[in-house]
Motif scaffolding. Sequence first.
Motif, PDB file in Angstrom:
ATOM      1  N   ILE A 121       0.850  -1.195   0.000  1.00 40.68           N
ATOM      2  CA  ILE A 121       0.000   0.000   0.000  1.00 40.68           C
ATOM      3  C   ILE A 121       0.888   1.249   0.000  1.00 40.68           C
ATOM      4  O   ILE A 121       2.032   1.192   0.462  1.00 40.68           O
ATOM      5  CB  ILE A 121      -0.983   0.014   1.200  1.00 40.68           C
ATOM      6  CG1 ILE A 121      -0.223   0.000   2.537  1.00 40.68           C
ATOM      7  CG2 ILE A 121      -1.950  -1.134   1.107  1.00 40.68           C
ATOM      8  CD1 ILE A 121      -1.113   0.258   3.742  1.00 40.68           C
ATOM      9  N   TYR A 167      -0.977   5.639   3.665  1.00 43.98           N
ATOM     10  CA  TYR A 167      -2.057   4.876   4.312  1.00 43.98           C
ATOM     11  C   TYR A 167      -1.478   4.076   5.469  1.00 43.98           C
ATOM     12  O   TYR A 167      -0.421   3.444   5.328  1.00 43.98           O
ATOM     13  CB  TYR A 167      -2.725   3.935   3.308  1.00 43.98           C
ATOM     14  CG  TYR A 167      -3.662   4.682   2.386  1.00 43.98           C
ATOM     15  CD1 TYR A 167      -4.992   4.908   2.748  1.00 43.98           C
ATOM     16  CD2 TYR A 167      -3.209   5.207   1.189  1.00 43.98           C
ATOM     17  CE1 TYR A 167      -5.840   5.634   1.930  1.00 43.98           C
ATOM     18  CE2 TYR A 167      -4.054   5.928   0.357  1.00 43.98           C
ATOM     19  CZ  TYR A 167      -5.376   6.141   0.743  1.00 43.98           C
ATOM     20  OH  TYR A 167      -6.224   6.859  -0.058  1.00 43.98           O
ATOM     21  N   THR A 198      -3.108   1.540   7.145  1.00 47.01           N
ATOM     22  CA  THR A 198      -3.427   0.106   7.077  1.00 47.01           C
ATOM     23  C   THR A 198      -3.992  -0.232   5.702  1.00 47.01           C
ATOM     24  O   THR A 198      -4.513   0.635   4.988  1.00 47.01           O
ATOM     25  CB  THR A 198      -4.499  -0.300   8.122  1.00 47.01           C
ATOM     26  OG1 THR A 198      -5.745   0.303   7.745  1.00 47.01           O
ATOM     27  CG2 THR A 198      -4.134   0.113   9.531  1.00 47.01           C
ATOM     28  N   ALA A 199      -3.904  -1.523   5.386  1.00 49.18           N
ATOM     29  CA  ALA A 199      -4.435  -1.990   4.106  1.00 49.18           C
ATOM     30  C   ALA A 199      -5.955  -1.811   4.065  1.00 49.18           C
ATOM     31  O   ALA A 199      -6.529  -1.542   3.002  1.00 49.18           O
ATOM     32  CB  ALA A 199      -4.059  -3.454   3.904  1.00 49.18           C
ATOM     33  N   ALA A 200      -6.588  -1.951   5.217  1.00 51.87           N
ATOM     34  CA  ALA A 200      -8.056  -1.781   5.247  1.00 51.87           C
ATOM     35  C   ALA A 200      -8.416  -0.340   4.891  1.00 51.87           C
ATOM     36  O   ALA A 200      -9.394  -0.103   4.159  1.00 51.87           O
ATOM     37  CB  ALA A 200      -8.597  -2.150   6.625  1.00 51.87           C
ATOM     38  N   ASP A 201      -7.632   0.642   5.386  1.00 51.20           N
ATOM     39  CA  ASP A 201      -7.890   2.050   5.036  1.00 51.20           C
ATOM     40  C   ASP A 201      -7.766   2.255   3.526  1.00 51.20           C
ATOM     41  O   ASP A 201      -8.587   2.932   2.903  1.00 51.20           O
ATOM     42  CB  ASP A 201      -6.871   2.997   5.715  1.00 51.20           C
ATOM     43  CG  ASP A 201      -7.056   3.058   7.219  1.00 51.20           C
ATOM     44  OD1 ASP A 201      -8.130   2.641   7.702  1.00 51.20           O
ATOM     45  OD2 ASP A 201      -6.113   3.508   7.907  1.00 51.20           O
ATOM     46  N   ALA A 210      -7.991  -0.039   1.139  1.00 49.55           N
ATOM     47  CA  ALA A 210      -9.058  -0.769   0.436  1.00 49.55           C
ATOM     48  C   ALA A 210     -10.378   0.007   0.528  1.00 49.55           C
ATOM     49  O   ALA A 210     -11.148   0.069  -0.441  1.00 49.55           O
ATOM     50  CB  ALA A 210      -9.212  -2.165   1.033  1.00 49.55           C
ATOM     51  N   ARG A 211     -10.613   0.600   1.689  1.00 48.94           N
ATOM     52  CA  ARG A 211     -11.856   1.372   1.885  1.00 48.94           C
ATOM     53  C   ARG A 211     -11.886   2.561   0.923  1.00 48.94           C
ATOM     54  O   ARG A 211     -12.900   2.834   0.288  1.00 48.94           O
ATOM     55  CB  ARG A 211     -11.925   1.845   3.344  1.00 48.94           C
ATOM     56  CG  ARG A 211     -13.334   1.902   3.873  1.00 48.94           C
ATOM     57  CD  ARG A 211     -13.375   2.208   5.370  1.00 48.94           C
ATOM     58  NE  ARG A 211     -12.924   1.097   6.192  1.00 48.94           N
ATOM     59  CZ  ARG A 211     -11.850   1.117   6.996  1.00 48.94           C
ATOM     60  NH1 ARG A 211     -11.093   2.193   7.100  1.00 48.94           N
ATOM     61  NH2 ARG A 211     -11.519   0.065   7.706  1.00 48.94           N
ATOM     62  N   PRO A 247      -7.947  -6.457   1.679  1.00 55.76           N
ATOM     63  CA  PRO A 247      -6.840  -5.993   2.539  1.00 55.76           C
ATOM     64  C   PRO A 247      -6.027  -7.192   3.031  1.00 55.76           C
ATOM     65  O   PRO A 247      -6.588  -8.204   3.451  1.00 55.76           O
ATOM     66  CB  PRO A 247      -7.550  -5.313   3.716  1.00 55.76           C
ATOM     67  CG  PRO A 247      -9.013  -5.342   3.425  1.00 55.76           C
ATOM     68  CD  PRO A 247      -9.272  -6.241   2.263  1.00 55.76           C
ATOM     69  N   GLU A 269      -0.509  -7.522   6.587  1.00 54.13           N
ATOM     70  CA  GLU A 269      -0.771  -6.082   6.770  1.00 54.13           C
ATOM     71  C   GLU A 269       0.216  -5.288   5.921  1.00 54.13           C
ATOM     72  O   GLU A 269       1.384  -5.690   5.756  1.00 54.13           O
ATOM     73  CB  GLU A 269      -0.655  -5.713   8.258  1.00 54.13           C
ATOM     74  CG  GLU A 269      -0.995  -4.263   8.560  1.00 54.13           C
ATOM     75  CD  GLU A 269      -2.335  -3.794   7.988  1.00 54.13           C
ATOM     76  OE1 GLU A 269      -2.392  -3.417   6.805  1.00 54.13           O
ATOM     77  OE2 GLU A 269      -3.326  -3.839   8.733  1.00 54.13           O
ATOM     78  N   VAL A 271      -2.321  -5.168  -0.281  1.00 54.14           N
ATOM     79  CA  VAL A 271      -3.670  -5.564  -0.727  1.00 54.14           C
ATOM     80  C   VAL A 271      -3.519  -6.604  -1.829  1.00 54.14           C
ATOM     81  O   VAL A 271      -2.504  -6.638  -2.526  1.00 54.14           O
ATOM     82  CB  VAL A 271      -4.512  -4.367  -1.242  1.00 54.14           C
ATOM     83  CG1 VAL A 271      -4.939  -3.469  -0.111  1.00 54.14           C
ATOM     84  CG2 VAL A 271      -3.791  -3.587  -2.334  1.00 54.14           C
TER      85      VAL A 271
END
Length: 397
Positions: free
Chosen positions: A331, A335, A337-340, A342-343, A355, A364, A367
């Motif tokens: 990522i 960013y 985190t990967a979730a951030d 991806a969101r 993520p 972590e 993605v």
Amino acid sequence: MNLPLAQRLQRIPPYPFREIAEIKAKMIAEGKEPIDFGIGDPDLPTPDYVIDALYKAAQDPATHPYDESGFGISEYKQAVADFMAKRFGVQLSTDGQIQGTIGCKESLAHIIWAYIDPSDVVLVPDPAYSVYKVQATWCGGATFPMPLRSENGFLPDLDAIPLPVRKAAKLMFLNYPNNPTGAVADLDFFRQVVDFARENEILVVHDCAYSEVCYDGYKTHSILEVEGAADVAIEMHSLSKTFNMTGWRVAWACGGAPFVEALSKAKSNVDSGTFMAIQHAAVAALEGYDQFIGPLQAEYQKRRDALVDGLNSLGWNLEAPKATFYVWALIPKNYATAADFARDLLAKCGMLVIPGAVYGEYGEGFVRFSLTIKGEDKVAQIEQAIEAIGSNMTLSW
Ligand SMILES: Cc1ncc(COP(=O)(O)O)c(C=O)c1O
């Protein structure tokens, strides 16, 4: 009635892709269909010659009862033995070294149930397909992560496994070509694994589900190519990804006879095998491999190149994976985190990626993009996604 779940199931998180499928369904219901780089499920149909074989076999009432062979019908085991010999140069006996399975997922779960008692140690790669860790935990086993790091080619560092853990471990999971990293393993690595397993009396379970999704003429390996590997290994193969047959649930396990026998004992107490007409269709699929596989690989390769080149044009520095239909990407630095990330990709670019933390702690920061994209013109969708990232996102490196 508020019936509590068994404690062993309470310890298990929900199957990750079920949640992702729910997010996607909600978006579609709101009229916002995403470009879906999420779940790795082939978007192309099962080939007609396999469907024809199923149709023919299903018309024969002899295929309708339980498959009492336990290991799979003889024609299927022979087709598997022929495939393993031709593709990998691995010679297998159809009498005890091959077990037909209802997909790799089933065999991966049942091999754990065959060997793992509460507190037995299981070596599990991280990041990885969730089933290894979840099933080991479900059995009460203790999992020990083997980090897959980019600097090591996403192979586990066997020397880093502490001595007491090696001595305690009973099973080791490996998966090459690898989901989610797209990494491949060469025979040298498999030789080291076989030596390690022999030295420490560990059964290696090699998940080879993506063996045929490979590019640029690269041929992936079976661990069973290593001399003596059958003394310490069982390998799981599947028709799911090779022939666009994920829903058919047909696969096989092969390797050392005692391990195949143990798997067979576990699974025969749970399921009753694959519908025999499907096994006949699987024979046809394997026999048609040489004609079918080239165009399939070329199709994914076109998509891989469009995605990797596109991402690299935006500042990534990706090497094209040699195998699997996954692209594993760091990522951007802005960013956390990967979730951030991806969101934001979903909200700003209408695209779905997974993520990396879904696959474990060491996922972590990454993605995963799957090249299995639904809908028309796949390359155009990839180009559209790249353009959307370029226009709508701020990326720093
Ligand atoms: C690494 C890995 N192994 C096994 C499977 C499941 O394969 P099958 O359809 O044969 O159960 C998957 C599915 O995505 C996978 O990613």
